[in-house]
Each structure stands twice: as C-alpha cells, then as structure tokens.
Design a protein around this motif. Structure first.
Motif, PDB file in Angstrom:
ATOM      1  N   ILE A  45       0.866  -1.171   0.000  1.00 14.09           N
ATOM      2  CA  ILE A  45       0.000   0.000   0.000  1.00 14.09           C
ATOM      3  C   ILE A  45       0.908   1.228   0.000  1.00 14.09           C
ATOM      4  CG2 ILE A  45      -1.703   1.347   1.314  1.00 14.09           C
ATOM      5  CD1 ILE A  45      -2.572  -1.341   2.607  1.00 14.09           C
ATOM      6  N   VAL A  46       0.592   2.219  -0.844  1.00 14.92           N
ATOM      7  CA  VAL A  46       1.352   3.469  -0.878  1.00 14.92           C
ATOM      8  C   VAL A  46       0.440   4.582  -0.356  1.00 14.92           C
ATOM      9  CG1 VAL A  46       2.660   5.089  -2.299  1.00 14.92           C
ATOM     10  CG2 VAL A  46       2.638   2.654  -2.892  1.00 14.92           C
ATOM     11  N   VAL A  47       0.922   5.299   0.669  1.00 15.46           N
ATOM     12  CA  VAL A  47       0.163   6.412   1.246  1.00 15.46           C
ATOM     13  C   VAL A  47       1.045   7.652   1.286  1.00 15.46           C
ATOM     14  CG1 VAL A  47      -1.363   4.974   2.662  1.00 15.46           C
ATOM     15  CG2 VAL A  47       0.759   5.818   3.628  1.00 15.46           C
ATOM     16  N   GLY A  48       0.425   8.806   1.187  1.00 14.86           N
ATOM     17  CA  GLY A  48       1.144  10.071   1.280  1.00 14.86           C
ATOM     18  C   GLY A  48       0.995  10.674   2.661  1.00 14.86           C
ATOM     19  N   LEU A  49       2.070  11.267   3.131  1.00 14.90           N
ATOM     20  CA  LEU A  49       2.074  11.934   4.433  1.00 14.90           C
ATOM     21  C   LEU A  49       2.228  13.426   4.234  1.00 14.90           C
ATOM     22  CD1 LEU A  49       4.661   9.667   6.276  1.00 14.90           C
ATOM     23  CD2 LEU A  49       2.183   9.538   6.457  1.00 14.90           C
ATOM     24  N   ARG A  50       1.676  14.181   5.142  1.00 10.30           N
ATOM     25  CA  ARG A  50       1.905  15.628   5.135  1.00 10.30           C
ATOM     26  C   ARG A  50       2.470  16.019   6.485  1.00 10.30           C
ATOM     27  NH1 ARG A  50      -3.804  15.531   5.933  1.00 10.30           N
ATOM     28  NH2 ARG A  50      -4.339  16.552   7.883  1.00 10.30           N
ATOM     29  N   HIS A  51       3.096  17.168   6.518  1.00 10.10           N
ATOM     30  CA  HIS A  51       3.642  17.663   7.776  1.00 10.10           C
ATOM     31  C   HIS A  51       2.497  17.919   8.746  1.00 10.10           C
ATOM     32  CE1 HIS A  51       6.254  19.677  10.584  1.00 10.10           C
ATOM     33  NE2 HIS A  51       5.362  20.659  10.650  1.00 10.10           N
TER      34      HIS A  51
END
Length: 126
Positions: free
Chosen positions: A88-94
């Motif tokens: 699974i590929v997920v994006g993170l934000r600050h």
C-alpha cells in the motif's frame, strides 16, 4: 500482484500516486487506486480525467475501487486484504505537534493495521 495507492486530492495524495506508479513499474504489478479524500466515495470529473491522463502517460490502466465502509482507513485495509495487495502506498503531510498527538488519522490506521507492507511518502520533502 497489485500495488494499492491510498489517494486523496491533495499534495500528499498526488505524491502517493506518483510513487505508486513507480512502485507498480518496479514490481511489474497492477495499480489500484482507493480514494481516501473527503467524500471518499466519489471523485469529481476533473480529478478523474487528471488521474486517467497521468496513468495513460505511465502506461498503466486506471482501476478505482470504492467501499461502503465509512472509514477510509478501514476501506483501504479491507480492499488490500480482499485483493491480496502486495504493498500500500500512502502520502504523508507535515503535521503540527498537536496534530501528531491526535489519534485516528487515516494514515495512522493504515500503517498500524495493514496486513501487507506500507510505503509512506512525504509530499513536503525537505
């Protein structure tokens, strides 16, 4: 096999999609997109055309999965299990210090409860 991208219409979602495309090419796998953004059951027409265009350019077909589950984290985890996803590929934000203390975020849920590897990428690379 399949690479699943947990997609949201935001910089972190677009970064997850870019990395998901790269990962699918590396693994010679299919790419599956699960929308986890606000109103995660539907993508608007403009966003859908942009996704189709990006995936056409990458040589990958567009597969978008939806779920009746209200929680997008639960939906990603369930779809990943049902489809025997390899990553699974997920994006993170600050997130602020306070934001880091708040439990229940979608990405945290996926990271903690997924039964397959999770690749987390940052949209706000330093």
């Amino acid at each position: 096999m399949t690479v699943l991208v947990a997609y949201a219409s935001a910089p972190e979602g677009r970064e997850a999609l870019t990395e998901g495309i790269n990962e699918a090419h590396r693994r010679k796998s299919n790419l599956l997109i699960v929308n986890i953004g606000r109103g995660h059951h539907d993508l608007d027409e403009q966003e859908l055309r942009a996704l189709e265009s990006q995936l056409t350019e990458s040589g990958l077909g567009l597969i978008i999965e939806s779920s009746i589950l209200a929680d997008p984290g639960d939906a990603v985890i369930q779809i990943a299990q049902d489809r025997n996803v390899e990553v699974i590929v997920v994006g993170l934000r600050h997130r602020s210090m306070v934001g880091k203390l708040i439990l229940g975020s979608t990405v945290q849920r996926i990271l903690l409860d997924a039964t397959c590897p999770v690749l987390a990428v940052r949209a706000d690379k330093l």
